[in-house]
Design an enzyme around this catalytic site. Structure first.
Site, PDB file in Angstrom:
ATOM      1  N   TYR A  87     -43.956 -25.480  45.060  1.00 35.83           N
ATOM      2  CA  TYR A  87     -44.053 -24.014  45.193  1.00 35.83           C
ATOM      3  C   TYR A  87     -44.095 -23.609  46.663  1.00 35.83           C
ATOM      4  O   TYR A  87     -43.465 -22.633  47.074  1.00 35.83           O
ATOM      5  CB  TYR A  87     -45.300 -23.485  44.474  1.00 35.83           C
ATOM      6  CG  TYR A  87     -45.163 -23.497  42.969  1.00 35.83           C
ATOM      7  CD1 TYR A  87     -44.338 -22.591  42.311  1.00 35.83           C
ATOM      8  CD2 TYR A  87     -45.856 -24.427  42.193  1.00 35.83           C
ATOM      9  CE1 TYR A  87     -44.199 -22.603  40.936  1.00 35.83           C
ATOM     10  CE2 TYR A  87     -45.721 -24.448  40.814  1.00 35.83           C
ATOM     11  CZ  TYR A  87     -44.898 -23.535  40.190  1.00 35.83           C
ATOM     12  OH  TYR A  87     -44.758 -23.553  38.835  1.00 35.83           O
ATOM     13  N   ARG A 128     -57.352  -8.452  30.262  1.00 37.38           N
ATOM     14  CA  ARG A 128     -56.559  -8.588  31.489  1.00 37.38           C
ATOM     15  C   ARG A 128     -55.836  -7.302  31.899  1.00 37.38           C
ATOM     16  O   ARG A 128     -55.277  -7.229  32.990  1.00 37.38           O
ATOM     17  CB  ARG A 128     -55.514  -9.691  31.300  1.00 37.38           C
ATOM     18  CG  ARG A 128     -55.943 -11.116  31.618  1.00 37.38           C
ATOM     19  CD  ARG A 128     -56.092 -11.365  33.101  1.00 37.38           C
ATOM     20  NE  ARG A 128     -55.016 -10.787  33.894  1.00 37.38           N
ATOM     21  CZ  ARG A 128     -53.800 -11.298  34.027  1.00 37.38           C
ATOM     22  NH1 ARG A 128     -53.508 -12.447  33.486  1.00 37.38           N
ATOM     23  NH2 ARG A 128     -52.878 -10.687  34.749  1.00 37.38           N
ATOM     24  N   ARG A 160     -51.734 -15.329  27.164  1.00 34.86           N
ATOM     25  CA  ARG A 160     -51.090 -14.171  26.529  1.00 34.86           C
ATOM     26  C   ARG A 160     -50.899 -14.278  25.029  1.00 34.86           C
ATOM     27  O   ARG A 160     -50.619 -13.284  24.376  1.00 34.86           O
ATOM     28  CB  ARG A 160     -49.752 -13.892  27.216  1.00 34.86           C
ATOM     29  CG  ARG A 160     -49.947 -13.151  28.524  1.00 34.86           C
ATOM     30  CD  ARG A 160     -48.674 -13.087  29.310  1.00 34.86           C
ATOM     31  NE  ARG A 160     -48.249 -14.426  29.699  1.00 34.86           N
ATOM     32  CZ  ARG A 160     -47.198 -14.672  30.473  1.00 34.86           C
ATOM     33  NH1 ARG A 160     -46.442 -13.691  30.906  1.00 34.86           N
ATOM     34  NH2 ARG A 160     -46.890 -15.913  30.800  1.00 34.86           N
ATOM     35  N   ASP A 174     -55.935 -20.999  38.190  1.00 36.31           N
ATOM     36  CA  ASP A 174     -54.529 -21.354  38.364  1.00 36.31           C
ATOM     37  C   ASP A 174     -54.413 -22.375  39.489  1.00 36.31           C
ATOM     38  O   ASP A 174     -55.290 -22.454  40.359  1.00 36.31           O
ATOM     39  CB  ASP A 174     -53.676 -20.124  38.679  1.00 36.31           C
ATOM     40  CG  ASP A 174     -52.193 -20.437  38.471  1.00 36.31           C
ATOM     41  OD1 ASP A 174     -51.731 -20.327  37.331  1.00 36.31           O
ATOM     42  OD2 ASP A 174     -51.520 -20.830  39.438  1.00 36.31           O
ATOM     43  N   ARG A 225     -52.997 -24.223  28.352  1.00 41.29           N
ATOM     44  CA  ARG A 225     -52.768 -22.772  28.278  1.00 41.29           C
ATOM     45  C   ARG A 225     -53.300 -22.159  26.988  1.00 41.29           C
ATOM     46  O   ARG A 225     -52.693 -21.254  26.429  1.00 41.29           O
ATOM     47  CB  ARG A 225     -51.274 -22.438  28.402  1.00 41.29           C
ATOM     48  CG  ARG A 225     -50.687 -22.682  29.752  1.00 41.29           C
ATOM     49  CD  ARG A 225     -51.063 -21.553  30.709  1.00 41.29           C
ATOM     50  NE  ARG A 225     -50.583 -21.834  32.045  1.00 41.29           N
ATOM     51  CZ  ARG A 225     -49.368 -21.497  32.468  1.00 41.29           C
ATOM     52  NH1 ARG A 225     -48.549 -20.851  31.705  1.00 41.29           N
ATOM     53  NH2 ARG A 225     -49.022 -21.795  33.688  1.00 41.29           N
TER      54      ARG A 225
END
Ligand code: CP3
Length: 358
Positions: free
Chosen positions: A160, A49, A40, A85, A36
């Site tokens: 998921y 973004r 952010r 992702d 990562r």
């Protein structure tokens, strides 16, 4: 220079510090990258973004290229990882999946029955043209810096799909795994096929290593991992073996699974912060390189503590003996971290590992 002479030149990416470490070869300093690393924590990421939903941004090759390059430019890490992702291939085959900010992937129609499996058709290269385009552009731009491709492992992606979103207990997932073994193995086989194709697309476009994220496999007992999960993950590692690109296998809380995760076919095992690397070395098969494993929470500690703990990771890797080490965090970069802390950490690891090598 003749063609033959050109071929005899060491290939700059193949000879990069990161790939050398993956192959257990000697290195001038320990390579560093962060899971990562794009994201952010970087103001330049938040800027580009703005107003673009996560999954949409993964489908814009120019944007993927820019975001992937941002941490390489800023931190001088030794590898880039494709900005994408683990649910991108699911979206690409038509599943109704979204990534909700602060939550994670959410699946509109979870997969819980044999009929639901029909949602999972095979992935074709034409489903993800933006992936090969982004990888091709990135490889060109990155020069001697290797690009890591990645995918989610069948267990983590299945969790998921079955739960419908993130879970802490994986109750429905485990209920299917234990209670409906046939449905479970069909689901994992389909996911293994999709994942293998997704990785091959990245490798054929020029990715020079791949990482399989089985982030949530640590919830499983080793016996259950071996019996119900490892065969599907093995299929994936086997299906990319012929490319001669290092294969990294990572999970969180996976201390008890390091052996089987290595046996599944990994060249490098990613270790979280709970198991010191010299202990991890005793758990993985011989000749497996190690990646990790600084506790990401330390990024919020005073610099001298952070750097001391980073030295501890380097020392443990040294004690792990004659195998490659790629410095990383034990899991992803927290979004609230000060990016300058990461830049200084990369410099510190490079400097310290150079000194201790001489
Ligand atoms: O820099 C990199 O590491 C490459 C990019 C990358 C992303 N996701 C981008 C991303 C990688 C390797 C992933 C893999 C991924 N995605 C995993 C396995 C790695 C891990 O963390 O264990 C998992 C479990 C996912 C699923 C997922 N996607 C989660 C849990 C989240 C977080 C949701 C949130 O907002 O907190 C995402 C979203 C996501 N994937 C973001 C990024 C940069 C944040 C979205 C944003 O910036 O708006």
């Amino acid at each position: 220079m003749s063609d033959t002479a050109a071929q005899l030149q060491p290939h700059p990416v193949r000879n990069s510090v990161f790939l050398r470490a993956c192959r257990n070869e000697s290195v001038p300093h320990t390579p560093v990258w962060f899971m990562r690393q794009a994201g952010r924590s970087l103001p330049e990421y938040r800027r580009v973004r703005e107003g673009i939903p996560m999954l949409e941004s993964c489908m814009k090759p120019e944007l993927v290229k820019e975001i992937t390059l941002q941490p390489v430019r800023r931190h001088k890490v030794d590898a880039a990882i494709l900005f994408s992702d683990i649910v991108v291939p699911l979206k690409a085959i038509g599943l109704d999946v979204d990534i909700k900010p602060g939550i994670g992937p959410v699946i509109a129609n979870p997969i819980r029955t044999k009929e639901d499996l029909r949602q999972l058709r095979t992935l074709e290269p034409d489903d993800v043209p933006y992936i090969s385009q982004a990888v091709t552009m990135l490889v060109e731009e990155l020069g001697a810096t290797p690009l890591i491709g990645f995918a989610g492992a069948p267990f983590t992606v299945a969790s998921y799909l079955i739960e419908g979103g993130p879970s802490r207990t994986y109750e429905r997932t485990k209920a299917m795994m234990f209670g409906e073994p046939e449905l479970w193995s069909h689901l994992l086989e389909r996911l293994a096929d999709i994942t293998a194709t997704f990785l091959r697309i990245q490798i054929e476009a020029g990715a020079s290593a791949i990482q399989v994220f089985d982030s949530w496999a640590g919830t499983l007992a080793p016996r259950d991992y071996r019996q119900s999960v490892m065969p599907a993950s093995q299929t994936i590692f086997r299906s990319v073996a012929q490319y001669d690109v290092p294969r990294i296998h990572f999970g969180v809380g996976s201390g008890e699974l390091l052996g089987p995760m290595g046996e599944a076919g990994a060249d490098v095992v990613g270790v979280d912060w709970r198991v010191p690397l010299d202990e991890a070395a005793r758990r993985v098969p011989p000749h497996t390189a190690l990646q990790g494993n600084l506790d990401p929470a330390l990024l919020f500690a005073p610099t001298h503590v952070l750097h001391q703990e980073a030295d501890g990771v380097l020392n443990a890797a040294h004690a792990a003996g004659d195998r490659g080490h790629i410095f990383n965090l034990g899991h992803g970069v927290p979004p609230t971290v000060d990016p300058d802390v990461l830049t200084r950490l990369v410099a510190h690891v490079h400097e310290t590992s150079t000194r201790s090598a001489t």
